[in-house]
Design an enzyme around this catalytic site. Structure first.
Site, mmCIF file in Angstrom:
data_model
loop_
_atom_site.group_PDB
_atom_site.id
_atom_site.type_symbol
_atom_site.label_atom_id
_atom_site.label_comp_id
_atom_site.label_asym_id
_atom_site.label_seq_id
_atom_site.Cartn_x
_atom_site.Cartn_y
_atom_site.Cartn_z
ATOM 1 N N CYS A 41 47.501 20.658 -57.423
ATOM 2 C CA CYS A 41 46.231 20.472 -58.105
ATOM 3 C C CYS A 41 46.388 19.814 -59.468
ATOM 4 O O CYS A 41 47.459 19.811 -60.049
ATOM 5 C CB CYS A 41 45.557 21.818 -58.360
ATOM 6 S SG CYS A 41 45.392 22.838 -56.918
ATOM 7 N N GLY A 68 45.992 15.652 -56.382
ATOM 8 C CA GLY A 68 45.262 16.284 -55.290
ATOM 9 C C GLY A 68 44.114 15.413 -54.840
ATOM 10 O O GLY A 68 43.330 14.973 -55.676
ATOM 11 N N ASN A 142 46.316 25.307 -61.240
ATOM 12 C CA ASN A 142 47.382 24.479 -60.686
ATOM 13 C C ASN A 142 48.632 25.346 -60.577
ATOM 14 O O ASN A 142 49.078 25.903 -61.574
ATOM 15 C CB ASN A 142 47.646 23.267 -61.582
ATOM 16 C CG ASN A 142 48.818 22.420 -61.111
ATOM 17 O OD1 ASN A 142 49.464 21.766 -61.912
ATOM 18 N ND2 ASN A 142 49.095 22.417 -59.824
ATOM 19 N N GLY A 143 49.196 25.437 -59.368
ATOM 20 C CA GLY A 143 50.393 26.251 -59.157
ATOM 21 C C GLY A 143 50.182 27.210 -58.008
ATOM 22 O O GLY A 143 49.130 27.208 -57.367
ATOM 23 N N TYR A 287 58.826 12.641 -59.371
ATOM 24 C CA TYR A 287 57.807 12.115 -58.472
ATOM 25 C C TYR A 287 56.385 12.530 -58.817
ATOM 26 O O TYR A 287 55.465 11.721 -58.710
ATOM 27 C CB TYR A 287 58.122 12.607 -57.047
ATOM 28 C CG TYR A 287 57.087 12.260 -56.019
ATOM 29 C CD1 TYR A 287 57.040 10.985 -55.455
ATOM 30 C CD2 TYR A 287 56.138 13.196 -55.593
ATOM 31 C CE1 TYR A 287 56.087 10.659 -54.505
ATOM 32 C CE2 TYR A 287 55.184 12.874 -54.649
ATOM 33 C CZ TYR A 287 55.160 11.608 -54.098
ATOM 34 O OH TYR A 287 54.224 11.284 -53.176
#
Ligand code: SF4
Length: 499
Positions: A41, A68, A142-143, A287
């Site tokens: 996310c 995302g 996020n996570g 990345y």
């Protein structure tokens, strides 16, 4: 089952099972059956009275779209009421001018989501919303959390409701669990957060709000990034600095691991809810993050170029041209070319709009595989000995197809260089790799992988070279997908055997 920021990860034999998405449409992946590592996310938040906060959030999410692509949403408060709008799709598909025009207020939080669950459904889109005893709140995450079973029990104890509490939530993900927990407190949201945040384990970079206040918090390890920026009349928090740039905010600092930040009409306040033990994700440099983002004072693009230089020193090649697998291999290929003195060239053209089509490809078209998305420049490739630089190898199918395509286009030799070490272990902190059984690296030597993908030579950057290129001490990094040393307790179901 472990919970993800976007949902529940199915688990088989103790390992997360990657999601099989219906392959009805094209995606940005070169091969949908062999997708690269996916981030869960991107989160955003803005407090700026007098500004069009919905539009700022829209553009912030637009800059975070790479984190995302399955759903997007925002919550906007005008001080009296919190309105949430979210839907499946890209940011540009979810919001239009009239929707944004109707979301008026002085603060907002937003989210763009990659689901790590098969249930890629509206109810798992974020922000999650809850009524509280003092009003309402919305939360973006996020996570992945690794102790959601314990948190479910905690919620049960606080609400006298049976476990699981899915019927009381608007979705089945761990984000809803955190939102529901926060909503059980009579105290103001700041006090509730200081109670709940220390109980969360795993990776969480959060933006959340009630009617008056914007909050941001980061797990004690700071696994996922979260930064703070300044507008002339307000504040912004975002997963990456590229989202600050797009809304014209200047970078102030990172939200510290273990820190809770509050922003309202009284300005910015900070509380520490846990002792920081920094373990930032090294894969953000390889990345995940955008190359124009800055993490821990290092520009991601610069780090990737440096990884390429190290790759050239560690794995030299006798070749005529260095070329990237576009786009993610480009900075490392530049570094490789610079260090080796071999000319850099573009041997492949990628269709930049390939993820934007909504027409289902026929079976015949689908069998073209990566040719749908990449086209070789024959006159550049023909008769040349190529160094092909890519960021990672997950299953190996993409590289196999790619090498075959380059040989058919006339390449004399193909030397593959990878700007990360072999991926050996799953990630429990928000990144969706293949399951360990599907990863090509465990159980195979580098030479066996080389033969499997059909390269003339193959070289991965070493984990020490990668760490040095990041400029972050090893002790402050998570590198678990490469070395299996997880910095935060893994979920109960995960049994790690010897590699
Ligand atoms: S396991 Fe790998 S991808 Fe996951 S947080 Fe650690 S370094 Fe990042």
């Amino acid at each position: 089952m472990t919970e993800s920021c976007g949902g529940t990860i199915p688990v088989q034999n103790g390992y997360p099972v990657p999601v099989r998405r219906p392959d009805g449409m094209l995606t940005h992946e070169l091969d949908p059956q062999d997708h690269g590592p996916q981030d869960a996310c991107g989160v955003f938040g803005v407090w700026a009275p007098g500004e069009e906060v919905a539009k700022l959030t829209y553009f912030g999410l637009f800059a975070l779209q790479h984190r995302g692509q399955e759903s997007a949403g925002m919550a906007v408060s005008n001080g009296r009421q919190l309105m949430v709008f979210k839907d499946m799709g890209l940011v540009s598909q979810v919001f239009d001018e009239s929707t944004l025009g109707s979301l008026k207020g002085h603060l907002a939080v937003g989210h763009t989501r990659y689901s790590t669950t098969g249930a890629s459904v509206w109810s798992n889109a974020q922000p999650t919303f809850r009524s509280t005893r003092r009003g309402s709140m919305a939360l973006c995450h996020n996570g992945n959390l690794t102790n959601s079973t314990r948190l479910e029990q905690l919620l049960s104890e606080r609400t006298d409701a049976p476990v699981p509490h899915k019927e009381n939530m608007d979705s089945t993900n761990d984000t809803s669990l955190v939102t529901a927990l926060l909503a059980t407190y009579d105290e103001p949201l700041e006090e509730a957060a200081l109670e709940v945040l220390p109980k969360l384990e795993g990776a969480f970079s959060l933006t959340f709000c009630d009617e008056e206040t914007l909050y941001a918090a980061r797990d004690p390890q700071g696994i996922r990034p979260l930064v703070l920026g300044r507008l002339s009349h307000g504040w912004v928090v975002a997963s990456e600095t590229c989202a600050l740039d797009i809304v014209g905010a200047s970078f102030v600092r990172e939200v510290e691991p273990g820190e809770l930040v509050m922003i309202d009409e009284n300005g910015l306040r900070s509380r520490t809810f846990a002792e920081p033990e920094p373990k930032g994700c090294i894969f953000e440099y390889v990345y995940l993050a955008r190359p124009d983002t800055q993490i821990s004072g290092r520009r991601v693009h610069e780090v990737r170029v440096e990884i390429g230089r190290r790759l050239a020193r560690e794995h030299p090649a006798d070749a005529d041209m260095v070329m990237p697998v576009p786009e993610s291999g480009t900075p490392a290929a530049l570094g490789y070319a610079e260090e080796s003195g071999i000319p850099f060239g573009q041997g492949l053209v990628k269709n930049a709009y390939v993820g934007r089509t909504f027409i289902q490809p026929s079976q015949t078209i689908r069998q073209l595989g990566i040719r749908l998305k990449l086209n070789p420049l024959r006159h550049v490739i023909e008769g040349r000995r190529l160094v092909v630089v890519d960021d990672s190898i997950v299953r190996g199918n993409t590289q196999r197809q790619l090498i075959r395509m380059l040989r058919e286009a006339g390449a004399a030799e193909v030397h593959v260089r990878i700007s990360s070490p072999p991926v050996q272990w799953p990630c429990f902190y928000g990144i969706d790799f293949a399951s360990r059984a599907e990863l090509i690296a465990p159980g195979l030597s580098v030479d066996e992988i080389r033969r499997s993908i059909g390269a003339d030579t193959l070289g991965y950057v070493g984990i020490d070279g990668l760490t040095e290129a990041s400029g972050i001490p090893e002790t402050n990094l998570c590198r678990a997908c490469f070395d299996g040393r997880y910095p935060v307790a893994t979920p109960e179901h995960f049994v790690q055997e010897e590699s």
